[in-house]
Design a protein around this motif. Structure first.
Motif, PDB file in Angstrom:
ATOM      1  N   MET A  41       9.493  14.147 -12.862  1.00  0.00           N
ATOM      2  CA  MET A  41       9.447  12.388 -12.547  1.00  0.00           C
ATOM      3  C   MET A  41       7.594  11.924 -11.853  1.00  0.00           C
ATOM      4  SD  MET A  41      11.261  10.275 -13.458  1.00  0.00           S
ATOM      5  CE  MET A  41      10.988   8.330 -13.499  1.00  0.00           C
ATOM      6  N   VAL A  42       7.248  11.367 -12.547  1.00  0.00           N
ATOM      7  CA  VAL A  42       6.422  11.168 -12.281  1.00  0.00           C
ATOM      8  C   VAL A  42       5.948  10.514 -11.383  1.00  0.00           C
ATOM      9  CG1 VAL A  42       3.965   9.451 -13.376  1.00  0.00           C
ATOM     10  CG2 VAL A  42       4.938  11.452 -15.254  1.00  0.00           C
ATOM     11  N   PHE A  43       6.484   9.790 -10.479  1.00  0.00           N
ATOM     12  CA  PHE A  43       6.690   8.564  -9.721  1.00  0.00           C
ATOM     13  C   PHE A  43       6.941   8.887  -8.465  1.00  0.00           C
ATOM     14  CE2 PHE A  43       7.184   6.153 -13.510  1.00  0.00           C
ATOM     15  CZ  PHE A  43       6.367   5.396 -13.663  1.00  0.00           C
ATOM     16  N   ALA A  44       7.806  10.398  -8.721  1.00  0.00           N
ATOM     17  CA  ALA A  44       8.249  10.910  -7.145  1.00  0.00           C
ATOM     18  C   ALA A  44       7.417  11.421  -5.946  1.00  0.00           C
ATOM     19  CB  ALA A  44       8.733  12.596  -7.906  1.00  0.00           C
ATOM     20  N   SER A  45       6.282  11.347  -6.647  1.00  0.00           N
ATOM     21  CA  SER A  45       5.111  11.193  -5.105  1.00  0.00           C
ATOM     22  C   SER A  45       3.874  11.382  -5.627  1.00  0.00           C
ATOM     23  CB  SER A  45       5.262  13.213  -4.728  1.00  0.00           C
ATOM     24  OG  SER A  45       4.503  13.823  -5.906  1.00  0.00           O
ATOM     25  N   ASN A  46       2.387  11.140  -4.357  1.00  0.00           N
ATOM     26  CA  ASN A  46       1.726  11.395  -4.778  1.00  0.00           C
ATOM     27  C   ASN A  46       1.199  11.930  -5.258  1.00  0.00           C
ATOM     28  OD1 ASN A  46       1.256   8.231  -3.841  1.00  0.00           O
ATOM     29  ND2 ASN A  46       0.967   9.219  -1.695  1.00  0.00           N
ATOM     30  N   VAL A  47       1.763  13.272  -5.686  1.00  0.00           N
ATOM     31  CA  VAL A  47       0.950  14.129  -5.946  1.00  0.00           C
ATOM     32  C   VAL A  47       1.036  14.462  -7.048  1.00  0.00           C
ATOM     33  CG1 VAL A  47       0.409  17.077  -6.198  1.00  0.00           C
ATOM     34  CG2 VAL A  47       1.023  16.009  -3.912  1.00  0.00           C
ATOM     35  N   THR A  48       1.605  13.897  -7.959  1.00  0.00           N
ATOM     36  CA  THR A  48       3.125  14.228  -9.394  1.00  0.00           C
ATOM     37  C   THR A  48       2.215  13.064  -9.826  1.00  0.00           C
ATOM     38  OG1 THR A  48       4.458  12.810  -8.763  1.00  0.00           O
ATOM     39  CG2 THR A  48       5.017  15.193  -8.580  1.00  0.00           C
ATOM     40  N   TYR A  58      13.702   4.367 -14.799  1.00  0.00           N
ATOM     41  CA  TYR A  58      12.687   5.114 -13.697  1.00  0.00           C
ATOM     42  C   TYR A  58      13.314   4.460 -12.346  1.00  0.00           C
ATOM     43  CZ  TYR A  58      10.256   0.773 -13.541  1.00  0.00           C
ATOM     44  OH  TYR A  58       9.863  -0.803 -13.469  1.00  0.00           O
ATOM     45  N   ASP A  59      13.213   5.516 -11.619  1.00  0.00           N
ATOM     46  CA  ASP A  59      14.062   4.639 -10.304  1.00  0.00           C
ATOM     47  C   ASP A  59      13.592   4.658  -8.717  1.00  0.00           C
ATOM     48  OD1 ASP A  59      16.305   4.703  -9.008  1.00  0.00           O
ATOM     49  OD2 ASP A  59      17.246   6.289  -8.985  1.00  0.00           O
ATOM     50  N   HIS A  60      12.601   4.352  -8.621  1.00  0.00           N
ATOM     51  CA  HIS A  60      11.654   4.088  -7.960  1.00  0.00           C
ATOM     52  C   HIS A  60      10.743   2.817  -7.557  1.00  0.00           C
ATOM     53  CE1 HIS A  60      10.645   8.012  -7.401  1.00  0.00           C
ATOM     54  NE2 HIS A  60      10.779   8.502  -8.969  1.00  0.00           N
ATOM     55  N   SER A  61      10.542   2.238  -6.821  1.00  0.00           N
ATOM     56  CA  SER A  61      10.091   1.041  -6.285  1.00  0.00           C
ATOM     57  C   SER A  61       8.945   1.054  -7.408  1.00  0.00           C
ATOM     58  CB  SER A  61       9.729   1.056  -5.148  1.00  0.00           C
ATOM     59  OG  SER A  61       8.618   0.213  -5.193  1.00  0.00           O
ATOM     60  N   PRO A  62       8.960  -0.789  -7.824  1.00  0.00           N
ATOM     61  CA  PRO A  62       8.317  -1.476  -9.526  1.00  0.00           C
ATOM     62  C   PRO A  62       6.976  -1.297  -8.455  1.00  0.00           C
ATOM     63  CG  PRO A  62       9.995  -2.335  -8.431  1.00  0.00           C
ATOM     64  CD  PRO A  62      10.623  -1.983  -7.435  1.00  0.00           C
ATOM     65  N   PHE A  63       6.883  -1.254  -6.845  1.00  0.00           N
ATOM     66  CA  PHE A  63       5.789  -1.563  -6.148  1.00  0.00           C
ATOM     67  C   PHE A  63       4.215   0.010  -6.545  1.00  0.00           C
ATOM     68  CE2 PHE A  63       8.081  -4.432  -3.713  1.00  0.00           C
ATOM     69  CZ  PHE A  63       6.559  -4.721  -4.272  1.00  0.00           C
ATOM     70  N   ILE A  64       5.729   1.275  -6.390  1.00  0.00           N
ATOM     71  CA  ILE A  64       4.956   2.233  -6.513  1.00  0.00           C
ATOM     72  C   ILE A  64       4.728   2.063  -8.163  1.00  0.00           C
ATOM     73  CG2 ILE A  64       5.633   5.041  -7.389  1.00  0.00           C
ATOM     74  CD1 ILE A  64       7.584   4.669  -4.543  1.00  0.00           C
ATOM     75  N   VAL A  65       4.816   2.249  -8.412  1.00  0.00           N
ATOM     76  CA  VAL A  65       5.324   2.120 -10.461  1.00  0.00           C
ATOM     77  C   VAL A  65       3.677   0.794 -10.755  1.00  0.00           C
ATOM     78  CG1 VAL A  65       6.069   1.164 -12.765  1.00  0.00           C
ATOM     79  CG2 VAL A  65       7.626   2.647 -10.999  1.00  0.00           C
ATOM     80  N   ALA A  66       3.702   0.232  -9.846  1.00  0.00           N
ATOM     81  CA  ALA A  66       2.377  -0.810 -10.157  1.00  0.00           C
ATOM     82  C   ALA A  66       1.506  -0.033 -10.286  1.00  0.00           C
ATOM     83  CB  ALA A  66       2.662  -1.752  -9.544  1.00  0.00           C
ATOM     84  N   ASP A  67       0.926   0.565  -8.702  1.00  0.00           N
ATOM     85  CA  ASP A  67       0.411   1.351  -8.492  1.00  0.00           C
ATOM     86  C   ASP A  67      -0.258   2.702  -8.293  1.00  0.00           C
ATOM     87  OD1 ASP A  67       0.264  -0.342  -5.533  1.00  0.00           O
ATOM     88  OD2 ASP A  67       0.975   0.968  -4.624  1.00  0.00           O
ATOM     89  N   GLY A 108      17.623  -0.193 -15.097  1.00  0.00           N
ATOM     90  CA  GLY A 108      18.759  -0.064 -13.473  1.00  0.00           C
ATOM     91  C   GLY A 108      18.047  -0.800 -12.443  1.00  0.00           C
ATOM     92  N   ILE A 109      18.933  -0.925 -11.254  1.00  0.00           N
ATOM     93  CA  ILE A 109      18.824  -2.111 -10.587  1.00  0.00           C
ATOM     94  C   ILE A 109      17.625  -0.971  -8.979  1.00  0.00           C
ATOM     95  CG2 ILE A 109      19.030  -3.766  -8.641  1.00  0.00           C
ATOM     96  CD1 ILE A 109      20.894  -4.525 -10.866  1.00  0.00           C
ATOM     97  N   TYR A 110      16.626  -1.286  -8.426  1.00  0.00           N
ATOM     98  CA  TYR A 110      16.065  -0.229  -7.459  1.00  0.00           C
ATOM     99  C   TYR A 110      16.783  -0.942  -6.388  1.00  0.00           C
ATOM    100  CZ  TYR A 110      13.392   1.013  -3.417  1.00  0.00           C
ATOM    101  OH  TYR A 110      12.740   1.407  -2.968  1.00  0.00           O
ATOM    102  N   GLN A 111      16.983   0.300  -5.874  1.00  0.00           N
ATOM    103  CA  GLN A 111      18.245  -0.012  -4.294  1.00  0.00           C
ATOM    104  C   GLN A 111      17.488   0.258  -3.119  1.00  0.00           C
ATOM    105  OE1 GLN A 111      21.532  -1.279  -4.678  1.00  0.00           O
ATOM    106  NE2 GLN A 111      21.231  -1.333  -6.590  1.00  0.00           N
ATOM    107  N   GLY A 112      16.175   0.033  -3.344  1.00  0.00           N
ATOM    108  CA  GLY A 112      15.717   0.539  -2.243  1.00  0.00           C
ATOM    109  C   GLY A 112      15.264  -0.485  -1.414  1.00  0.00           C
TER     110      GLY A 112
END
Length: 70
Positions: free
Chosen positions: A1-8, A35-44, A66-70
Motif C-alpha cells: 500500500m502506498v500510504f503504509a510508510s514514508n518510504v513507500t 485507503y485505510d489511513h489517516s486523511p492527513f497522511i493521504v493529503a500530505d 471506509g471510516i478512518y478509526q485512527g
C-alpha cells in the motif's frame, strides 16, 4: 500500500516522476480507492506528489468507503 510508510510514499512519487521524465505523458491521473489511513497522511502524500510534478499535470479522484478509526 502506498500510504503504509514514508518510504513507500517517497518510492511511489519517485517512480511516477521517473516514468513521466522518460515518456511522452504530460501528467498523471490517480484514482485512489479504499485507503485505510489517516486523511492527513493521504493529503500530505498528494502535496508531496504535486511538488515533485513540476511542469506536469496531476488529476485525482479520491474515494473512501471506509471510516478512518485512527
Amino acid at each position: 500500500m502506498v500510504f503504509a510508510s514514508n518510504v513507500t510514499m517517497n518510492t511511489s512519487i519517485a517512480s511516477i516522476v521517473s516514468i513521466l521524465n522518460t515518456s511522452p505523458f504530460q501528467g498523471v491521473d490517480l484514482d485512489i480507492e479504499d485507503y485505510d489511513h489517516s486523511p492527513f497522511i493521504v493529503a500530505d502524500y498528494f502535496k508531496s506528489l504535486k511538488a515533485a510534478l513540476k511542469g506536469y499535470y496531476l488529476s485525482l479522484t479520491v474515494e473512501n468507503v471506509g471510516i478512518y478509526q485512527g
